[in-house]
Design an enzyme around this catalytic site. Structure first.
Site, PDB file in Angstrom:
ATOM      1  N   ARG A 103      35.796  41.421  45.753  1.00  0.00           N
ATOM      2  CA  ARG A 103      34.633  41.899  44.974  1.00  0.00           C
ATOM      3  C   ARG A 103      35.020  41.977  43.501  1.00  0.00           C
ATOM      4  NH1 ARG A 103      35.276  47.738  44.548  1.00  0.00           N
ATOM      5  NH2 ARG A 103      37.005  48.324  45.898  1.00  0.00           N
ATOM      6  N   LYS A 137      49.325  48.400  33.188  1.00  0.00           N
ATOM      7  CA  LYS A 137      48.761  47.191  32.576  1.00  0.00           C
ATOM      8  C   LYS A 137      49.616  46.699  31.412  1.00  0.00           C
ATOM      9  CE  LYS A 137      45.220  46.609  35.285  1.00  0.00           C
ATOM     10  NZ  LYS A 137      45.220  45.463  36.217  1.00  0.00           N
ATOM     11  N   VAL A 144      48.687  45.148  48.542  1.00  0.00           N
ATOM     12  CA  VAL A 144      49.785  44.632  47.708  1.00  0.00           C
ATOM     13  C   VAL A 144      50.773  45.730  47.329  1.00  0.00           C
ATOM     14  CG1 VAL A 144      48.400  42.719  46.799  1.00  0.00           C
ATOM     15  CG2 VAL A 144      48.549  44.873  45.505  1.00  0.00           C
ATOM     16  N   TYR A 168      47.370  54.009  34.424  1.00  0.00           N
ATOM     17  CA  TYR A 168      46.776  52.669  34.403  1.00  0.00           C
ATOM     18  C   TYR A 168      47.249  51.883  33.174  1.00  0.00           C
ATOM     19  CZ  TYR A 168      42.893  49.232  34.563  1.00  0.00           C
ATOM     20  OH  TYR A 168      42.126  48.088  34.605  1.00  0.00           O
TER      21      TYR A 168
HETATM   22  P1  NAP Z   1      37.120  46.509  41.662  1.00  0.00           P
HETATM   23  O1  NAP Z   1      35.700  46.081  41.523  1.00  0.00           O
HETATM   24  O2  NAP Z   1      37.438  47.949  41.920  1.00  0.00           O
HETATM   25  O3  NAP Z   1      37.824  45.591  42.776  1.00  0.00           O
HETATM   26  C1  NAP Z   1      39.166  45.807  43.087  1.00  0.00           C
HETATM   27  C2  NAP Z   1      39.644  44.761  44.064  1.00  0.00           C
HETATM   28  O4  NAP Z   1      41.039  45.009  44.327  1.00  0.00           O
HETATM   29  C3  NAP Z   1      38.938  44.807  45.398  1.00  0.00           C
HETATM   30  O5  NAP Z   1      38.886  43.512  45.925  1.00  0.00           O
HETATM   31  C4  NAP Z   1      39.871  45.678  46.229  1.00  0.00           C
HETATM   32  O6  NAP Z   1      39.770  45.448  47.633  1.00  0.00           O
HETATM   33  C5  NAP Z   1      41.205  45.206  45.717  1.00  0.00           C
HETATM   34  N1  NAP Z   1      42.292  46.147  45.933  1.00  0.00           N
HETATM   35  C6  NAP Z   1      42.335  47.455  45.587  1.00  0.00           C
HETATM   36  N2  NAP Z   1      43.508  47.990  45.959  1.00  0.00           N
HETATM   37  C7  NAP Z   1      44.210  47.000  46.562  1.00  0.00           C
HETATM   38  C8  NAP Z   1      45.476  46.928  47.168  1.00  0.00           C
HETATM   39  N3  NAP Z   1      46.285  47.992  47.251  1.00  0.00           N
HETATM   40  N4  NAP Z   1      45.883  45.733  47.685  1.00  0.00           N
HETATM   41  C9  NAP Z   1      45.074  44.665  47.630  1.00  0.00           C
HETATM   42  N5  NAP Z   1      43.862  44.663  47.077  1.00  0.00           N
HETATM   43  C10 NAP Z   1      43.433  45.824  46.545  1.00  0.00           C
HETATM   44  O7  NAP Z   1      37.945  46.163  40.345  1.00  0.00           O
HETATM   45  P2  NAP Z   1      37.609  45.134  39.160  1.00  0.00           P
HETATM   46  O8  NAP Z   1      36.882  45.862  38.111  1.00  0.00           O
HETATM   47  O9  NAP Z   1      37.062  43.875  39.723  1.00  0.00           O
HETATM   48  O10 NAP Z   1      39.084  44.883  38.620  1.00  0.00           O
HETATM   49  C11 NAP Z   1      39.861  43.761  38.991  1.00  0.00           C
HETATM   50  C12 NAP Z   1      41.119  43.742  38.134  1.00  0.00           C
HETATM   51  O11 NAP Z   1      40.725  43.677  36.751  1.00  0.00           O
HETATM   52  C13 NAP Z   1      41.955  45.008  38.269  1.00  0.00           C
HETATM   53  O12 NAP Z   1      43.320  44.683  38.157  1.00  0.00           O
HETATM   54  C14 NAP Z   1      41.523  45.829  37.071  1.00  0.00           C
HETATM   55  O13 NAP Z   1      42.507  46.744  36.682  1.00  0.00           O
HETATM   56  C15 NAP Z   1      41.313  44.743  36.047  1.00  0.00           C
HETATM   57  N6  NAP Z   1      40.438  45.125  34.935  1.00  0.00           N
HETATM   58  C16 NAP Z   1      39.163  45.557  35.163  1.00  0.00           C
HETATM   59  C17 NAP Z   1      38.377  45.900  34.069  1.00  0.00           C
HETATM   60  C18 NAP Z   1      36.967  46.375  34.235  1.00  0.00           C
HETATM   61  O14 NAP Z   1      36.379  46.810  33.221  1.00  0.00           O
HETATM   62  N7  NAP Z   1      36.363  46.301  35.404  1.00  0.00           N
HETATM   63  C19 NAP Z   1      38.884  45.795  32.784  1.00  0.00           C
HETATM   64  C20 NAP Z   1      40.184  45.358  32.599  1.00  0.00           C
HETATM   65  C21 NAP Z   1      40.953  45.012  33.693  1.00  0.00           C
HETATM   66  P3  NAP Z   1      38.724  46.322  48.555  1.00  0.00           P
HETATM   67  O15 NAP Z   1      37.348  45.816  48.217  1.00  0.00           O
HETATM   68  O16 NAP Z   1      39.079  46.030  49.959  1.00  0.00           O
HETATM   69  O17 NAP Z   1      38.901  47.755  48.169  1.00  0.00           O
END
Ligand code: NAP
Length: 254
Positions: A22, A166, A71, A162
């Site tokens: 997702r 990062k 992971v 966090y």
């Molecule tokens: P998200 O919507 O919360 O999705 C997180 C994803 O990671 C989900 O597929 C979840 O699986 C999976 N996950 C969580 N814990 C895990 C684990 N221990 N092992 C394997 N998979 C795991 O997050 P997102 O916003 O898409 O973020 C994705 C990446 O981008 C992250 O690294 C985040 O830090 C980074 N990021 C996000 C933003 C932002 O504004 N959204 C900004 C900068 C960086 P489940 O669905 O099964 O829980």
């Protein structure tokens, strides 16, 4: 361990996207499938989201499989690579995308909330990279892309754990780039700004408005904005780029 799959293809190069079920990971998985990769995506808690992502990729004519894999569990990662990757597929791309937050101010942050965020966001990427590098080194090619964050570049109150993870990913990226270059493996990071996903869905209206105000392009990013940067770094067009950080943040941190 695989919960759902299209017909596996030995012919297509494989892209492994952690947390590809997702949010940003889903967009990355769909975009790499669009670009001709067989996608292996992992999830940890929401199989239905993983099923849906695979179904959407297959409906669009792509190839995908989903795997339950935490992971943060190093032994499980090693078992996964042994069972599903090594000598089974042509692992061309690893995207270390899985990430979590456990926010809190410094003086109230518990050790376990610091450790958990480091274990998933940083050590998880390290362990996946170590396992992927073994396979990619044998093939003498590969692309590793780490999803960092603007928060790792500029810091953020309430996100010490966090931001540390990062920022650590940037050191991991640059060091791995130097170590793996002789094997023709590139290692880069993408640092998203504030992107519309579940991770940012709980921001209250005032906080959201203040973030948007601080972004020169005056909007939150979309997952697809990040996915296109990853697709570029995974493509032949980025063959001579390694050890770099590509910011996808609407200009909020230059
Ligand atoms: P998200 O919507 O919360 O999705 C997180 C994803 O990671 C989900 O597929 C979840 O699986 C999976 N996950 C969580 N814990 C895990 C684990 N221990 N092992 C394997 N998979 C795991 O997050 P997102 O916003 O898409 O973020 C994705 C990446 O981008 C992250 O690294 C985040 O830090 C980074 N990021 C996000 C933003 C932002 O504004 N959204 C900004 C900068 C960086 P489940 O669905 O099964 O829980």
């Amino acid at each position: 361990m695989s919960i759902t799959q299209s017909t596996p293809s030995a012919a297509l190069p494989t892209a492994l996207v952690t947390g590809g079920s997702r949010g940003i990971g889903r967009a990355i998985a769909q975009t790499l499938a669009r670009d001709g990769f067989q996608v292996f995506l992992t999830y940890v808690s929401r199989p239905e989201e993983a099923e849906q992502t695979v179904a959407e990729i297959v409906a669009a004519g792509g190839q995908a499989r989903a795997f339950a894999l935490n992971v943060g569990d190093s032994a499980a990662v090693a078992d996964f690579f042994a069972a599903e990757i090594k000598d089974k597929v042509d692992l061309a791309v690893l995207v270390n995308n899985a990430g979590i937050t456990k926010d809190g101010f410094l003086v109230r942050m518990k050790d376990e909330d610091f450790d958990k965020v480091l274990a998933v966001n940083l050590r998880g990427a390290f362990v996946c990279t170590r396992e992927a590098a073994k396979t990619m080194s044998r093939n003498r090619k590969g692309r590793i892309i780490n999803i960092s964050s603007v928060v790792g570049q500029m810091g953020n109150a309430g996100q010490i754990n966090y931001a540390s993870a990062k920022a650590g990913l940037l050191g991991l990226t640059k060091s791995c780039a130097k170590e793996l270059a002789s094997r023709q493996i590139t290692v880069n990071a993408v640092a998203p700004g504030f992107i519309e996903t579940d991770m940012t869905a709980n921001l209250n209206d005032d906080v959201r408005a203040s973030y948007v105000e601080s972004i020169p392009l005056k909007r939150m990013g979309e997952a697809q904005d990040v996915a296109e940067a990853v697709a570029f770094l995974a493509s032949d067009r980025a063959a001579y780029i390694t050890g770099q950080v590509l910011a996808v943040n609407g200009g909020m941190y230059c």
